[in-house]
Write an enzyme that holds these catalytic residues in place. Sequence first.
Site, PDB file in Angstrom:
ATOM      1  N   ASN A 190       0.202  22.926 101.158  1.00  0.00           N
ATOM      2  CA  ASN A 190      -0.610  22.865 102.368  1.00  0.00           C
ATOM      3  C   ASN A 190      -1.722  23.889 102.170  1.00  0.00           C
ATOM      4  O   ASN A 190      -1.479  25.086 102.254  1.00  0.00           O
ATOM      5  CB  ASN A 190       0.242  23.195 103.601  1.00  0.00           C
ATOM      6  CG  ASN A 190      -0.608  23.345 104.854  1.00  0.00           C
ATOM      7  OD1 ASN A 190      -1.792  22.979 104.865  1.00  0.00           O
ATOM      8  ND2 ASN A 190      -0.015  23.883 105.911  1.00  0.00           N
ATOM      9  N   TRP A 191      -2.896  23.382 101.880  1.00  0.00           N
ATOM     10  CA  TRP A 191      -3.994  24.300 101.535  1.00  0.00           C
ATOM     11  C   TRP A 191      -4.585  25.008 102.757  1.00  0.00           C
ATOM     12  O   TRP A 191      -5.372  25.934 102.611  1.00  0.00           O
ATOM     13  CB  TRP A 191      -5.102  23.516 100.799  1.00  0.00           C
ATOM     14  CG  TRP A 191      -4.791  23.227  99.372  1.00  0.00           C
ATOM     15  CD1 TRP A 191      -3.606  23.466  98.716  1.00  0.00           C
ATOM     16  CD2 TRP A 191      -5.681  22.649  98.398  1.00  0.00           C
ATOM     17  NE1 TRP A 191      -3.712  23.075  97.403  1.00  0.00           N
ATOM     18  CE2 TRP A 191      -4.964  22.570  97.178  1.00  0.00           C
ATOM     19  CE3 TRP A 191      -6.998  22.184  98.444  1.00  0.00           C
ATOM     20  CZ2 TRP A 191      -5.541  22.054  96.017  1.00  0.00           C
ATOM     21  CZ3 TRP A 191      -7.569  21.675  97.293  1.00  0.00           C
ATOM     22  CH2 TRP A 191      -6.842  21.614  96.092  1.00  0.00           C
ATOM     23  N   LYS A 192      -4.240  24.541 103.952  1.00  0.00           N
ATOM     24  CA  LYS A 192      -4.787  25.124 105.187  1.00  0.00           C
ATOM     25  C   LYS A 192      -6.323  25.090 105.118  1.00  0.00           C
ATOM     26  O   LYS A 192      -6.869  24.144 104.586  1.00  0.00           O
ATOM     27  CB  LYS A 192      -4.211  26.523 105.410  1.00  0.00           C
ATOM     28  CG  LYS A 192      -2.674  26.499 105.340  1.00  0.00           C
ATOM     29  CD  LYS A 192      -2.003  27.754 105.786  1.00  0.00           C
ATOM     30  CE  LYS A 192      -0.487  27.576 105.701  1.00  0.00           C
ATOM     31  NZ  LYS A 192       0.261  28.717 106.187  1.00  0.00           N
ATOM     32  N   HIS A 219       2.139  21.605 112.466  1.00  0.00           N
ATOM     33  CA  HIS A 219       2.266  22.906 111.806  1.00  0.00           C
ATOM     34  C   HIS A 219       2.220  24.016 112.859  1.00  0.00           C
ATOM     35  O   HIS A 219       1.507  23.897 113.860  1.00  0.00           O
ATOM     36  CB  HIS A 219       1.144  23.086 110.786  1.00  0.00           C
ATOM     37  CG  HIS A 219       1.376  24.258 109.902  1.00  0.00           C
ATOM     38  ND1 HIS A 219       1.076  25.541 110.293  1.00  0.00           N
ATOM     39  CD2 HIS A 219       1.922  24.353 108.668  1.00  0.00           C
ATOM     40  CE1 HIS A 219       1.429  26.379 109.328  1.00  0.00           C
ATOM     41  NE2 HIS A 219       1.943  25.688 108.330  1.00  0.00           N
ATOM     42  N   GLU A 262       0.741  26.713 112.946  1.00  0.00           N
ATOM     43  CA  GLU A 262      -0.613  27.220 113.231  1.00  0.00           C
ATOM     44  C   GLU A 262      -1.328  26.317 114.231  1.00  0.00           C
ATOM     45  O   GLU A 262      -2.101  26.791 115.066  1.00  0.00           O
ATOM     46  CB  GLU A 262      -1.408  27.355 111.922  1.00  0.00           C
ATOM     47  CG  GLU A 262      -0.918  28.548 111.109  1.00  0.00           C
ATOM     48  CD  GLU A 262      -0.997  28.360 109.605  1.00  0.00           C
ATOM     49  OE1 GLU A 262      -1.731  27.470 109.141  1.00  0.00           O
ATOM     50  OE2 GLU A 262      -0.303  29.100 108.885  1.00  0.00           O
ATOM     51  N   GLU A 319       9.949  25.360 108.934  1.00  0.00           N
ATOM     52  CA  GLU A 319       9.118  26.520 108.614  1.00  0.00           C
ATOM     53  C   GLU A 319       9.309  27.594 109.682  1.00  0.00           C
ATOM     54  O   GLU A 319       8.669  27.538 110.748  1.00  0.00           O
ATOM     55  CB  GLU A 319       7.634  26.121 108.572  1.00  0.00           C
ATOM     56  CG  GLU A 319       7.313  25.081 107.519  1.00  0.00           C
ATOM     57  CD  GLU A 319       5.873  25.199 107.027  1.00  0.00           C
ATOM     58  OE1 GLU A 319       5.700  25.287 105.811  1.00  0.00           O
ATOM     59  OE2 GLU A 319       4.941  25.233 107.849  1.00  0.00           O
ATOM     60  N   GLY A 363       3.195  32.919 105.699  1.00  0.00           N
ATOM     61  CA  GLY A 363       2.070  33.774 105.337  1.00  0.00           C
ATOM     62  C   GLY A 363       2.364  35.258 105.453  1.00  0.00           C
ATOM     63  O   GLY A 363       1.466  36.083 105.408  1.00  0.00           O
ATOM     64  N   SER A 398       6.430  31.309 102.837  1.00  0.00           N
ATOM     65  CA  SER A 398       6.424  32.273 101.723  1.00  0.00           C
ATOM     66  C   SER A 398       7.277  31.816 100.538  1.00  0.00           C
ATOM     67  O   SER A 398       7.871  32.644  99.842  1.00  0.00           O
ATOM     68  CB  SER A 398       6.851  33.666 102.205  1.00  0.00           C
ATOM     69  OG  SER A 398       5.950  34.135 103.196  1.00  0.00           O
ATOM     70  N   GLY A 443       2.290  27.104 101.221  1.00  0.00           N
ATOM     71  CA  GLY A 443       0.949  27.527 101.617  1.00  0.00           C
ATOM     72  C   GLY A 443       0.262  28.268 100.486  1.00  0.00           C
ATOM     73  O   GLY A 443      -0.249  27.670  99.534  1.00  0.00           O
ATOM     74  N   GLY A 444       0.257  29.591 100.557  1.00  0.00           N
ATOM     75  CA  GLY A 444      -0.478  30.436  99.614  1.00  0.00           C
ATOM     76  C   GLY A 444      -0.267  30.087  98.145  1.00  0.00           C
ATOM     77  O   GLY A 444      -1.229  30.015  97.369  1.00  0.00           O
TER      78      GLY A 444
HETATM   79  P1  13P Z   1       2.955  30.269 103.087  1.00  0.00           P
HETATM   80  O1  13P Z   1       3.635  29.606 101.906  1.00  0.00           O
HETATM   81  O2  13P Z   1       1.600  30.804 102.760  1.00  0.00           O
HETATM   82  O3  13P Z   1       3.852  31.250 103.762  1.00  0.00           O
HETATM   83  O4  13P Z   1       2.693  29.102 104.142  1.00  0.00           O
HETATM   84  C1  13P Z   1       3.729  28.250 104.455  1.00  0.00           C
HETATM   85  C2  13P Z   1       3.184  27.160 105.264  1.00  0.00           C
HETATM   86  O5  13P Z   1       2.751  27.353 106.387  1.00  0.00           O
HETATM   87  C3  13P Z   1       3.121  25.821 104.676  1.00  0.00           C
HETATM   88  O6  13P Z   1       2.791  24.878 105.620  1.00  0.00           O
END
Ligand code: 13P
Length: 255
Positions: free
Chosen positions: A13-15, A98, A100, A170, A176, A216, A237-238
């Site tokens: 998930n590149w956000k 998500h 966020e 999640e 994050g 994470s 994510g990251g």
């Molecule tokens: P991180 O892997 O950066 O913690 O993000 C997880 C996430 O929100 C994937 O959708």
Amino acid sequence: MDKTKRNAVIAGNWKMNKTPCETTALINEMKPLVAGADCKVVLCVPFIDIPAAVEAAKGSNIEIGAENVHFKASGAYTGEISAQMLVESGVKYVVIGHSERRQYFGETDQTVNLRTLAAIQAGLTAIVCVGETLEQRELGYTETLLKFQTKMALTNVKAEDLNKIIIAYEPVWAIGTGVTASAQQADEGNGFVREAIAEVYGKDVADTVTIQYGGSMNAGNADELVAKINVDGGLIGGASLKAEDFSVIVKAASK
Ligand code: 13P
């Protein structure tokens, strides 16, 4: 429970990261590193990056997803994107609900459900996110909340459409933050989600649904997380913004 009944899916998930040019470069770097993986490999990218991502991923085992979808087919919804628009653009997956989006953009369990229905009706696979905040966990509401969010998201989803549903557990406190849920916590959370599905659709059906862990997950901890019986891959994510790290996670899920 037989884990082989389910597909392991590693989805990035590149956000709000990467421009179209950067998208092409990163996918070109990833392609040889994830080739031949024994799990599904998906990259969910910003809307504007979708054409570049679809083009770059052509002929590889990487499938492209979006990060949101509107629930109406068309109309006066400025700034929104419909499921059919995504399908026509070559998108196969879409992240829905998500944390966020729940936290910053007013996403509710009801709109998550509407988006999920619209996505699967268009033939997309919905990656539906659920997860508790730290406060909810500390108050002892994790199981109640995960089951409620899961059941709300799946309202009016027919059993035969569950093959178009992935749930991503999640924990909000792990996103994050660099704080990963322990493998035990991830397995337990995913187990609550599976129980919720079993309560509505029966155990046999629930055993076939792919449930990811996200929060994470990285090259160092993926092995332990994806080895758990209830963890069918991850939503990353990251670490999905780095070709090498992402490919290590894909390899962990391919074992
Ligand atoms: P991180 O892997 O950066 O913690 O993000 C997880 C996430 O929100 C994937 O959708």
